[in-house]
Design an enzyme around this catalytic site. Structure first.
Site, PDB file in Angstrom:
ATOM      1  N   HIS A  51      -5.949   2.930  -4.251  1.00 47.90           N
ATOM      2  CA  HIS A  51      -5.932   3.154  -2.800  1.00 47.90           C
ATOM      3  C   HIS A  51      -6.360   4.583  -2.478  1.00 47.90           C
ATOM      4  O   HIS A  51      -5.992   5.121  -1.437  1.00 47.90           O
ATOM      5  CB  HIS A  51      -4.531   2.870  -2.252  1.00 47.90           C
ATOM      6  N   HIS A 104       3.657  -2.309   3.126  1.00 43.39           N
ATOM      7  CA  HIS A 104       3.764  -0.998   2.503  1.00 43.39           C
ATOM      8  C   HIS A 104       5.138  -0.886   1.841  1.00 43.39           C
ATOM      9  O   HIS A 104       6.160  -1.165   2.496  1.00 43.39           O
ATOM     10  CB  HIS A 104       3.595   0.116   3.544  1.00 43.39           C
ATOM     11  N   ASP A 125       0.815  -1.214   0.000  1.00 46.86           N
ATOM     12  CA  ASP A 125       0.000   0.000   0.000  1.00 46.86           C
ATOM     13  C   ASP A 125       0.850   1.267   0.000  1.00 46.86           C
ATOM     14  O   ASP A 125       2.026   1.253   0.387  1.00 46.86           O
ATOM     15  CB  ASP A 125      -0.887   0.046   1.252  1.00 46.86           C
ATOM     16  N   ASP A 126       0.210   2.365  -0.386  1.00 48.58           N
ATOM     17  CA  ASP A 126       0.665   3.747  -0.168  1.00 48.58           C
ATOM     18  C   ASP A 126       1.733   4.234  -1.131  1.00 48.58           C
ATOM     19  O   ASP A 126       2.161   5.386  -1.034  1.00 48.58           O
ATOM     20  CB  ASP A 126       1.157   3.960   1.270  1.00 48.58           C
ATOM     21  N   HIS A 135      -5.201   9.161   0.395  1.00 49.23           N
ATOM     22  CA  HIS A 135      -5.376   8.382   1.625  1.00 49.23           C
ATOM     23  C   HIS A 135      -6.468   8.944   2.522  1.00 49.23           C
ATOM     24  O   HIS A 135      -6.393   8.875   3.757  1.00 49.23           O
ATOM     25  CB  HIS A 135      -4.061   8.283   2.403  1.00 49.23           C
ATOM     26  N   TYR A 194      -7.107   2.759   5.617  1.00 47.29           N
ATOM     27  CA  TYR A 194      -7.412   2.385   7.004  1.00 47.29           C
ATOM     28  C   TYR A 194      -8.335   1.161   7.093  1.00 47.29           C
ATOM     29  O   TYR A 194      -8.752   0.781   8.179  1.00 47.29           O
ATOM     30  CB  TYR A 194      -8.051   3.548   7.784  1.00 47.29           C
TER      31      TYR A 194
END
Length: 306
Positions: free
Chosen positions: A154, A247, A103-104, A158, A195
């Site tokens: 994603h 991540h 992720d991210d 965020h 989240y």
């Protein structure tokens, strides 16, 4: 290059046929044994076109198809779109499959993640933030496609999607869909809510947008515990059918990756994308693992790094 008026009509169907036929090629294997000439895991031929390139059947993106057809014309100006390997269908009922997800990103460390995955003949799924796709990272996104990884949405920055209006939610997802489409020529069909926060509204909008909600069964907590040994151990506890959350923006996760892959190699795991693990996905639906896990039994606490 100039074309006569009728050339597009004659050439277009031929290119379309070649593009769709690419989806029926059979692969020999995906394990490390293939590197040494050994028999790898059994990989079945994919009988349908690669859905993730153009979206789901219900959300087929003709714009992506046009981009790819135009890009393979001789002397087409500008960089060509990356070409994904032929699609594969892995028999995860027989093999010990695990879906590693990141992720991210994409971030500064993503190229090292891709190098390590390539060394282990491992495919993964990258849930990306639209704002992270910049001039400095767009080549990582293109490389993901060319090396057979799956791209996931994603959100743009965020945001907690469960707290947004339907219009704002669509903007968060739509902007990221658009930039990935421009950079890599792919219409994403999976997303991960930041989240892990989702609700009925998120489910409704993701269904409209043709995006399945992918959560996780194993959280390495690499966003909290910046310790490569701890991250590797948590991932090493994965079971067949698990979706693992990591991540690609944390140096300690990058350091952990070779060790956790060595541990999973030793246990005989096959590394697959989320779509390969889960098969046909239902837009809007939540997935944690394969076989499906009741989220009521594995409720996920909202986590700052997810």
């Amino acid at each position: 290059m100039e074309w006569e008026k009728g050339d597009h009509m004659r050439i277009g169907p031929v290119l379309l046929s070649l593009l769709l036929l690419a989806g029926s090629v059979e692969l020999a294997g995906c394990g490390r044994g293939a590197e040494r000439g050994e028999a790898g895991p059994r990989v079945l031929p994919m009988r349908a076109p690669a859905a993730h390139r153009f979206g789901t059947r219900a959300h087929f993106d003709t714009g992506v198809l046009r981009m790819r057809l135009a890009g393979i014309q001789p002397r087409w100006p500008g960089p060509r779109l990356p070409v994904a390997p032929p699609p594969r269908q892995v028999d995860c009922e027989r093999l010990k499959c695990v879906a590693l997800t990141f992720d991210d990103g994409p971030g500064e460390q993503t190229d090292k993640v891709l190098d390590t995955l390539a060394a282990h003949h491992a495919r993964a799924t990258f849930f990306m933030l639209g704002e992270m796709i910049t001039d400095g990272t767009r080549e990582f996104v293109r490389r993901m496609v060319s090396e057979g990884h799956e791209l996931g949405n994603h959100s743009w920055d965020h945001a907690s999607l469960a707290g947004l209006s339907p219009e704002a939610l669509k903007r968060e997802l739509g902007r990221t869909q658009d930039i990935v489409r421009q950079v890599a020529g792919v219409r994403m069909s999976v997303m991960r809510p930041p989240y892990g926060a989702t609700n009925h509204e998120v489910a409704a909008v993701t269904k409209q947008e043709g995006l399945a909600q992918i959560l996780w069964a194993v959280d390495t907590l690499d966003w909290r515990d910046r310790n490569a040994a701890i991250v590797a151990k948590r991932c090493g506890d994965a079971k067949p059918g698990d979706i693992v959350l990591m991540h690609d923006i944390h140096p300690t996760t990058v350091q952990a990756l070779p060790h956790l892959l060595d541990a999973l190699d030793h246990k005989g795991f096959t590394y697959v994308t989320v779509s390969e693990l889960l098969g046909r996905l239902v837009p809007g639906k939540e997935y944690l693992s394969h076989p499906p896990t009741d989220r009521g039994l594995q409720a996920k606490e909202a986590r700052p790094g997810s």
